[in-house]
Scaffold this motif. Structure first.
Motif, PDB file in Angstrom:
ATOM      1  N   TRP A   1       8.944   5.600   3.698  1.00  0.00           N
ATOM      2  CA  TRP A   1       7.584   5.052   3.784  1.00  0.00           C
ATOM      3  C   TRP A   1       7.618   3.534   3.624  1.00  0.00           C
ATOM      4  O   TRP A   1       6.955   2.809   4.354  1.00  0.00           O
ATOM      5  CB  TRP A   1       6.698   5.669   2.707  1.00  0.00           C
ATOM      6  CG  TRP A   1       5.238   5.299   2.854  1.00  0.00           C
ATOM      7  CD1 TRP A   1       4.676   4.074   2.660  1.00  0.00           C
ATOM      8  CD2 TRP A   1       4.176   6.158   3.270  1.00  0.00           C
ATOM      9  NE1 TRP A   1       3.332   4.102   2.909  1.00  0.00           N
ATOM     10  CE2 TRP A   1       2.983   5.374   3.284  1.00  0.00           C
ATOM     11  CE3 TRP A   1       4.084   7.503   3.611  1.00  0.00           C
ATOM     12  CZ2 TRP A   1       1.751   5.908   3.638  1.00  0.00           C
ATOM     13  CZ3 TRP A   1       2.854   8.027   3.958  1.00  0.00           C
ATOM     14  CH2 TRP A   1       1.706   7.236   3.968  1.00  0.00           C
ATOM     15  N   VAL A   2       8.424   3.054   2.684  1.00  0.00           N
ATOM     16  CA  VAL A   2       8.554   1.611   2.464  1.00  0.00           C
ATOM     17  C   VAL A   2       9.151   0.934   3.694  1.00  0.00           C
ATOM     18  O   VAL A   2       8.741  -0.162   4.074  1.00  0.00           O
ATOM     19  CB  VAL A   2       9.420   1.336   1.223  1.00  0.00           C
ATOM     20  CG1 VAL A   2       9.707  -0.155   1.078  1.00  0.00           C
ATOM     21  CG2 VAL A   2       8.721   1.849  -0.030  1.00  0.00           C
TER      22      VAL A   2
ATOM     23  N   THR B   1       6.304   0.535   6.163  1.00  0.00           N
ATOM     24  CA  THR B   1       5.142  -0.281   5.789  1.00  0.00           C
ATOM     25  C   THR B   1       5.478  -1.598   5.101  1.00  0.00           C
ATOM     26  O   THR B   1       4.604  -2.453   4.957  1.00  0.00           O
ATOM     27  CB  THR B   1       4.225   0.525   4.846  1.00  0.00           C
ATOM     28  OG1 THR B   1       4.942   0.803   3.625  1.00  0.00           O
ATOM     29  CG2 THR B   1       3.781   1.830   5.500  1.00  0.00           C
TER      30      THR B   1
ATOM     31  N   ASP C   1       5.862  -1.937   2.036  1.00  0.00           N
ATOM     32  CA  ASP C   1       4.956  -1.980   0.891  1.00  0.00           C
ATOM     33  C   ASP C   1       5.173  -0.756   0.012  1.00  0.00           C
ATOM     34  O   ASP C   1       5.456   0.339   0.509  1.00  0.00           O
ATOM     35  CB  ASP C   1       3.496  -2.011   1.383  1.00  0.00           C
ATOM     36  CG  ASP C   1       2.509  -2.096   0.231  1.00  0.00           C
ATOM     37  OD1 ASP C   1       2.716  -2.939  -0.661  1.00  0.00           O
ATOM     38  OD2 ASP C   1       1.539  -1.309   0.226  1.00  0.00           O
ATOM     39  N   PHE C   2       5.051  -0.948  -1.311  1.00  0.00           N
ATOM     40  CA  PHE C   2       5.100   0.179  -2.239  1.00  0.00           C
ATOM     41  C   PHE C   2       3.717   0.353  -2.844  1.00  0.00           C
ATOM     42  O   PHE C   2       3.187  -0.562  -3.478  1.00  0.00           O
ATOM     43  CB  PHE C   2       6.121  -0.065  -3.353  1.00  0.00           C
ATOM     44  CG  PHE C   2       6.244   1.106  -4.298  1.00  0.00           C
ATOM     45  CD1 PHE C   2       7.072   2.161  -3.993  1.00  0.00           C
ATOM     46  CD2 PHE C   2       5.510   1.151  -5.470  1.00  0.00           C
ATOM     47  CE1 PHE C   2       7.188   3.258  -4.859  1.00  0.00           C
ATOM     48  CE2 PHE C   2       5.602   2.226  -6.331  1.00  0.00           C
ATOM     49  CZ  PHE C   2       6.452   3.285  -6.022  1.00  0.00           C
ATOM     50  N   SER C   3       3.139   1.531  -2.634  1.00  0.00           N
ATOM     51  CA  SER C   3       1.787   1.805  -3.128  1.00  0.00           C
ATOM     52  C   SER C   3       1.704   3.274  -3.533  1.00  0.00           C
ATOM     53  O   SER C   3       2.733   3.912  -3.752  1.00  0.00           O
ATOM     54  CB  SER C   3       0.753   1.467  -2.048  1.00  0.00           C
ATOM     55  OG  SER C   3       1.075   2.141  -0.836  1.00  0.00           O
ATOM     56  N   ILE C   4       0.499   3.809  -3.595  1.00  0.00           N
ATOM     57  CA  ILE C   4       0.331   5.168  -4.099  1.00  0.00           C
ATOM     58  C   ILE C   4       1.011   6.212  -3.214  1.00  0.00           C
ATOM     59  O   ILE C   4       1.510   7.225  -3.698  1.00  0.00           O
ATOM     60  CB  ILE C   4      -1.176   5.499  -4.278  1.00  0.00           C
ATOM     61  CG1 ILE C   4      -1.318   6.833  -5.030  1.00  0.00           C
ATOM     62  CG2 ILE C   4      -1.899   5.542  -2.925  1.00  0.00           C
ATOM     63  CD1 ILE C   4      -2.737   7.134  -5.463  1.00  0.00           C
ATOM     64  N   GLU C   5       1.061   5.959  -1.907  1.00  0.00           N
ATOM     65  CA  GLU C   5       1.659   6.948  -1.003  1.00  0.00           C
ATOM     66  C   GLU C   5       3.160   7.130  -1.258  1.00  0.00           C
ATOM     67  O   GLU C   5       3.599   8.259  -1.534  1.00  0.00           O
ATOM     68  CB  GLU C   5       1.403   6.569   0.466  1.00  0.00           C
ATOM     69  CG  GLU C   5      -0.061   6.567   0.855  1.00  0.00           C
ATOM     70  CD  GLU C   5      -0.707   5.194   0.728  1.00  0.00           C
ATOM     71  OE1 GLU C   5      -1.784   4.990   1.303  1.00  0.00           O
ATOM     72  OE2 GLU C   5      -0.107   4.338   0.048  1.00  0.00           O
TER      73      GLU C   5
ATOM     74  N   GLY D   1       4.688   6.178  -3.836  1.00  0.00           N
ATOM     75  CA  GLY D   1       4.787   6.566  -5.234  1.00  0.00           C
ATOM     76  C   GLY D   1       4.670   8.073  -5.403  1.00  0.00           C
ATOM     77  O   GLY D   1       5.380   8.683  -6.202  1.00  0.00           O
TER      78      GLY D   1
ATOM     79  N   THR E   1      -4.520  10.312  -2.431  1.00  0.00           N
ATOM     80  CA  THR E   1      -3.261   9.565  -2.316  1.00  0.00           C
ATOM     81  C   THR E   1      -3.245   8.698  -1.051  1.00  0.00           C
ATOM     82  O   THR E   1      -2.251   8.641  -0.327  1.00  0.00           O
ATOM     83  CB  THR E   1      -2.054  10.527  -2.313  1.00  0.00           C
ATOM     84  OG1 THR E   1      -2.269  11.559  -1.334  1.00  0.00           O
ATOM     85  CG2 THR E   1      -1.872  11.166  -3.675  1.00  0.00           C
ATOM     86  N   GLY E   2      -4.355   8.032  -0.797  1.00  0.00           N
ATOM     87  CA  GLY E   2      -4.405   7.090   0.317  1.00  0.00           C
ATOM     88  C   GLY E   2      -4.176   7.740   1.666  1.00  0.00           C
ATOM     89  O   GLY E   2      -4.770   8.776   1.978  1.00  0.00           O
TER      90      GLY E   2
END
Length: 300
Positions: free
Chosen positions: A159-160, A163, A165-169, A171, A236-237
């Motif tokens: 996922w990172v 994107t 980016d590290f976020s709720i998804e 996580g 979760t987004g």
């Protein structure tokens, strides 16, 4: 005669390379990373998928090679590891260290091409597995807790990679695979308890194949299933799971929980082995369901 000798040596070299990098484990990690990428990507870039697969393999291969260098004397004591390339004398420590070092550098470079955050998590994974988890295996059962961190990174790494980016998804993906590590490795530790004991490894939470360990396996299995179902509730987004897929995962979880309770009842190696394979089936099918769920919703 030379041709015969060459044909005899080549398969051994290939086999040793596969063994020092633990190819089957590496492929499963690549599978998890690619699944995470498909979940995170709004538009699939197959160049990135290829880079992620290569970088993921290099990352896991490096960790496993370093692990076998560090544990070479202990591997020689255990039946399941005594025929690995280093303890069997087919590969030198220097050669294995060079492979591990090259894989580390190349893996981080390849992941950095995707984006810096992906490379950072790849580097953290190698460090945790090699420098903390591996030495702690002979000291405390808490090593499994440390080992769960690098073990949980691949699913969210995809996922990172998609994107940057590290976020709720990611996580959430991390937490699914993090909690899954415990019943998986404790089942493995129970199954191979005697062999691990020969190597001086402490893998089970109580140190024994007893009710305390079995209860913890049940509890962590429940947590794994619960966390796997959180995306169904839309909290979760962009990571969402339809109720139908949620039911499928619940069924898989009940199957895994069945073997966890069976282990509590039987407390034998056979059931532990069954639970270990059930756990592998669970995480693999879960990732497939998550990906299919996303793309079926897009196509519909």
């Amino acid at each position: 005669m030379n041709r015969t000798l060459t044909n005899t040596v080549k398969p051994d070299v290939i086999s040793d390379f596969k063994e020092i990098t633990k190819m089957r484990l590496a492929v499963s990690v690549v599978f998890s990373s690619v699944a995470g990428y498909f979940l995170g990507a709004e538009v699939v870039n197959f160049v990135v998928v290829l880079l992620l697969a290569i970088g993921g393999y290099l990352m896991v291969g490096a960790s496993n090679a370093f692990n076998q260098v560090i544990e070479r004397n202990l591997d020689a004591k255990m039946n399941r590891t005594k025929n690995r390339p280093i303890p069997a004398g087919r590969m030198s420590v220097t050669t294995a260290t060079i492979i591990a070092s090259l894989f580390t550098i190349l893996g981080i470079v390849v992941l950095y091409i995707i984006n810096p955050v992906t490379a950072m998590f790849g580097g953290i994974s190698i460090f945790l597995y090699t420098c903390i988890y591996t030495p702690l295996k002979r000291v405390t059962p808490l090593s499994v807790f440390i080992g769960a961190f690098p073990g949980a990174i691949p699913f969210m790494l995809g996922w990172v990679a998609a994107t940057n980016d590290f976020s709720i998804e990611p996580g959430t993906l991390f937490m699914i695979q993090f909690f899954w590590q415990f019943p998986h490795f404790w089942a493995l530790g129970w199954w191979l308890y005697d062999d691990y004991k020969r190597g001086g490894f402490f893998m089970l939470p109580t140190g024994k194949r007893d009710k305390g360990t079995a209860i913890q396996i049940i509890l962590y299995t429940i947590w794994t299933v619960v966390i796997s179902l959180i995306p169904v509730f839309g909290v979760t987004g962009r990571l969402y799971l339809t109720p139908i897929s949620g039911v499928l995962i619940l069924i898989l979880g009940i199957g895994m929980l069945y073997y966890a309770f069976k282990l509590y009842k039987n407390k034998d190696e056979k059931t532990a082995k069954q639970l270990m394979f059930a756990s592998v089936s669970y995480i693999t099918l879960l990732q497939i369901i998550y990906v299919l769920d996303k793309f079926i919703r897009i196509w519909i």
